[in-house]
Design a protein around this motif. Structure first.
Motif, PDB file in Angstrom:
ATOM      1  N   ASN A  29      -9.441   1.171   0.816  1.00 33.01           N
ATOM      2  CA  ASN A  29      -9.499   1.592  -0.581  1.00 33.01           C
ATOM      3  C   ASN A  29      -9.847   3.058  -0.758  1.00 33.01           C
ATOM      4  O   ASN A  29     -10.589   3.641   0.040  1.00 33.01           O
ATOM      5  CB  ASN A  29     -10.575   0.778  -1.328  1.00 33.01           C
ATOM      6  CG  ASN A  29     -10.318  -0.700  -1.313  1.00 33.01           C
ATOM      7  OD1 ASN A  29      -9.300  -1.169  -1.796  1.00 33.01           O
ATOM      8  ND2 ASN A  29     -11.250  -1.458  -0.745  1.00 33.01           N
ATOM      9  N   GLU A  58     -13.566   5.839  -6.265  1.00 32.68           N
ATOM     10  CA  GLU A  58     -13.907   7.052  -7.015  1.00 32.68           C
ATOM     11  C   GLU A  58     -15.186   6.831  -7.817  1.00 32.68           C
ATOM     12  O   GLU A  58     -15.395   5.770  -8.408  1.00 32.68           O
ATOM     13  CB  GLU A  58     -12.755   7.418  -7.946  1.00 32.68           C
ATOM     14  CG  GLU A  58     -11.466   7.751  -7.194  1.00 32.68           C
ATOM     15  CD  GLU A  58     -10.271   7.881  -8.108  1.00 32.68           C
ATOM     16  OE1 GLU A  58      -9.812   9.017  -8.331  1.00 32.68           O
ATOM     17  OE2 GLU A  58      -9.806   6.830  -8.621  1.00 32.68           O
ATOM     18  N   SER A  80     -14.329   3.356  -9.699  1.00 30.88           N
ATOM     19  CA  SER A  80     -12.977   2.809  -9.652  1.00 30.88           C
ATOM     20  C   SER A  80     -12.607   2.516  -8.206  1.00 30.88           C
ATOM     21  O   SER A  80     -12.842   3.340  -7.323  1.00 30.88           O
ATOM     22  CB  SER A  80     -11.958   3.799 -10.231  1.00 30.88           C
ATOM     23  OG  SER A  80     -12.277   4.142 -11.567  1.00 30.88           O
ATOM     24  N   VAL A  81     -12.016   1.338  -7.974  1.00 26.25           N
ATOM     25  CA  VAL A  81     -11.585   0.938  -6.639  1.00 26.25           C
ATOM     26  C   VAL A  81     -10.070   0.763  -6.661  1.00 26.25           C
ATOM     27  O   VAL A  81      -9.548  -0.075  -7.400  1.00 26.25           O
ATOM     28  CB  VAL A  81     -12.259  -0.368  -6.195  1.00 26.25           C
ATOM     29  CG1 VAL A  81     -11.787  -0.771  -4.791  1.00 26.25           C
ATOM     30  CG2 VAL A  81     -13.773  -0.222  -6.224  1.00 26.25           C
ATOM     31  N   SER A  82      -9.359   1.569  -5.850  1.00 24.53           N
ATOM     32  CA  SER A  82      -7.901   1.528  -5.813  1.00 24.53           C
ATOM     33  C   SER A  82      -7.443   1.211  -4.395  1.00 24.53           C
ATOM     34  O   SER A  82      -7.545   2.066  -3.502  1.00 24.53           O
ATOM     35  CB  SER A  82      -7.309   2.877  -6.256  1.00 24.53           C
ATOM     36  OG  SER A  82      -7.749   3.225  -7.550  1.00 24.53           O
ATOM     37  N   PRO A  83      -6.933  -0.009  -4.156  1.00 22.94           N
ATOM     38  CA  PRO A  83      -6.424  -0.334  -2.821  1.00 22.94           C
ATOM     39  C   PRO A  83      -5.240   0.552  -2.452  1.00 22.94           C
ATOM     40  O   PRO A  83      -4.414   0.886  -3.308  1.00 22.94           O
ATOM     41  CB  PRO A  83      -5.995  -1.801  -2.955  1.00 22.94           C
ATOM     42  CG  PRO A  83      -6.693  -2.307  -4.178  1.00 22.94           C
ATOM     43  CD  PRO A  83      -6.836  -1.136  -5.087  1.00 22.94           C
ATOM     44  N   TYR A 130      -8.260  12.697  -1.140  1.00 15.92           N
ATOM     45  CA  TYR A 130      -6.991  12.507  -1.848  1.00 15.92           C
ATOM     46  C   TYR A 130      -5.802  12.902  -0.973  1.00 15.92           C
ATOM     47  O   TYR A 130      -4.727  12.275  -1.051  1.00 15.92           O
ATOM     48  CB  TYR A 130      -6.997  13.302  -3.148  1.00 15.92           C
ATOM     49  CG  TYR A 130      -7.931  12.722  -4.190  1.00 15.92           C
ATOM     50  CD1 TYR A 130      -7.613  11.529  -4.838  1.00 15.92           C
ATOM     51  CD2 TYR A 130      -9.129  13.355  -4.504  1.00 15.92           C
ATOM     52  CE1 TYR A 130      -8.465  10.980  -5.785  1.00 15.92           C
ATOM     53  CE2 TYR A 130      -9.993  12.805  -5.449  1.00 15.92           C
ATOM     54  CZ  TYR A 130      -9.652  11.624  -6.083  1.00 15.92           C
ATOM     55  OH  TYR A 130     -10.510  11.072  -7.017  1.00 15.92           O
ATOM     56  N   ARG A 186      -5.251   9.976   1.262  1.00 15.53           N
ATOM     57  CA  ARG A 186      -4.640   8.906   0.458  1.00 15.53           C
ATOM     58  C   ARG A 186      -3.134   9.138   0.301  1.00 15.53           C
ATOM     59  O   ARG A 186      -2.315   8.235   0.501  1.00 15.53           O
ATOM     60  CB  ARG A 186      -5.329   8.852  -0.907  1.00 15.53           C
ATOM     61  CG  ARG A 186      -4.931   7.703  -1.839  1.00 15.53           C
ATOM     62  CD  ARG A 186      -3.744   8.044  -2.769  1.00 15.53           C
ATOM     63  NE  ARG A 186      -3.814   9.324  -3.426  1.00 15.53           N
ATOM     64  CZ  ARG A 186      -4.365   9.516  -4.630  1.00 15.53           C
ATOM     65  NH1 ARG A 186      -4.899   8.515  -5.303  1.00 15.53           N
ATOM     66  NH2 ARG A 186      -4.345  10.724  -5.175  1.00 15.53           N
ATOM     67  N   HIS A 189      -0.011   6.890   1.749  1.00 14.82           N
ATOM     68  CA  HIS A 189       1.001   6.322   0.856  1.00 14.82           C
ATOM     69  C   HIS A 189       2.409   6.693   1.307  1.00 14.82           C
ATOM     70  O   HIS A 189       3.363   5.946   1.037  1.00 14.82           O
ATOM     71  CB  HIS A 189       0.766   6.799  -0.578  1.00 14.82           C
ATOM     72  CG  HIS A 189      -0.268   6.003  -1.304  1.00 14.82           C
ATOM     73  ND1 HIS A 189      -0.857   6.440  -2.471  1.00 14.82           N
ATOM     74  CD2 HIS A 189      -0.835   4.799  -1.038  1.00 14.82           C
ATOM     75  CE1 HIS A 189      -1.730   5.537  -2.890  1.00 14.82           C
ATOM     76  NE2 HIS A 189      -1.740   4.537  -2.032  1.00 14.82           N
TER      77      HIS A 189
END
Length: 333
Positions: free
Chosen positions: A157, A160, A168-171, A226, A229, A233
């Protein structure tokens, strides 16, 4: 009888930006992953109105106010449980000073099990938030917020930390085979050194509050979070080791106590043997070293670090869960 199983975590980039001394002014972000090493909490109804707690020692008390374990005492008080329970805990690794977030995993697991004992479901976001409140506000621990959410949610994850104290948790959305390729390049070693994370984090927070160069380092660490991340992606691992290495150099600049000659020596040895980057996990000064390296270099790295214990891990994507639920006829309120 209720049993919770809660994962520990590996923090890749951004650790330290989850401290309030930083995120309340600038916002923070970390990228971490839960691993298949766990804290187990067993809660059972006691035959009388007292409380029995078994961890590294055993407590038998008649009143919650007499409990010595600060997290158990705060959690039972927070949930309004006055007694009539037995609580036991075991873990897959040493319980303190390892840098894998074991204290927060215990808090999350205890909350999960005690809520189930009361006959109540609790969502992962609530587990994370309540665990932060118990550890940071009620127990006064000088820690950040990433460990609680990593333990509650599981998975890989981006987490943030916002200036209003929300999280905020964003997988990370990546193909399964790509996640497996990250997993197979992670190497972990136990240094055998344990330390007090609280002492280091207090000094780190003090430095962040008064030193512009340390805030600048953390800003760059958030940028790297970021950046990593985005690269993941795109299913690109080429920069992973380089990002870890830069993050580690920045982290060392936050506080002198984060590393020492032995840790720096092991790190250099691993790089010479083929690691592309790495870091010491947690607050610093001991615990686990993590490296990112091609699988064909793993044997050489293990041989070069022969004095350290290799600690194989896989990723966990379930987060904290109740693995056994046998309620009594009358839920405890």
């Amino acid at each position: 009888m209720i049993i919770s199983q809660t994962p520990l975590r590996v923090s890749f980039v951004g650790g330290g930006s989850d401290l309030p001394a930083f995120y309340r002014q600038e916002g923070g972000a970390v990228l971490n992953v839960a691993i298949d090493k766990y804290v187990y909490v067993n809660v059972n109804r006691k035959f009388d109105s007292g409380t029995r707690i078994a961890y590294s020692k055993t407590e038998e008390v008649e009143s919650v106010e007499n409990i010595q374990h600060p997290i158990v005492k705060a959690t039972m008080g927070y949930l309004g449980i006055r007694g009539g329970v037995e609580i036991t805990t075991i873990a897959d690794i040493p319980s303190k000073g390892t840098g894998l977030g074991s204290s927060s995993a215990f808090t999350v697991g205890l909350l999960h099990a005690l809520n189930a004992f009361r006959g109540q479901y609790v969502a992962k976001a609530r587990l994370g938030a309540d665990s932060c409140r118990i550890e940071i506000e009620l127990c006064g621990a000088p820690i950040g917020k990433q460990d609680q959410y990593a333990a509650a949610f599981g998975g890989l994850n981006l987490i943030e930390f916002h200036s209003d104290d929300s999280v905020s948790v964003s997988p990370l959305i990546c193909p399964r085979d790509f996640i497996a390729s990250i997993e197979e390049q992670v190497l972990m070693f136990y240094t055998g050194i344990t330390r007090s994370a609280s002492d280091i984090l207090v000094r780190q927070s003090e430095g962040i509050a008064r030193a512009s160069d340390k805030r600048k380092a953390l800003r760059r660490m958030v940028e790297l979070t970021y950046y990593l991340r985005d690269e993941l992606h795109r299913c690109n691992l080429d920069a992973f080791g380089e990002i870890l290495h830069e993050n580690w150099l920045l982290k060392k600049s936050l506080c002198e106590e984060i590393t020492n000659d032995a840790i720096d020596g092991w790190y250099r040895t691993a790089l010479r043997a083929g690691a592309r980057g790495g870091k010491l996990l947690g607050a610093g000064a001991g615990g686990f070293l993590m490296f990112f390296a091609p699988p064909d270099r793993h044997h050489a790295i293990k041989a070069a670090l022969g004095e350290l214990k290799h600690f194989p891990v896989k990723f966990d994507f379930a987060g904290s869960r109740i693995v056994h639920y046998q309620p009594t006829s009358e839920p405890t309120q």
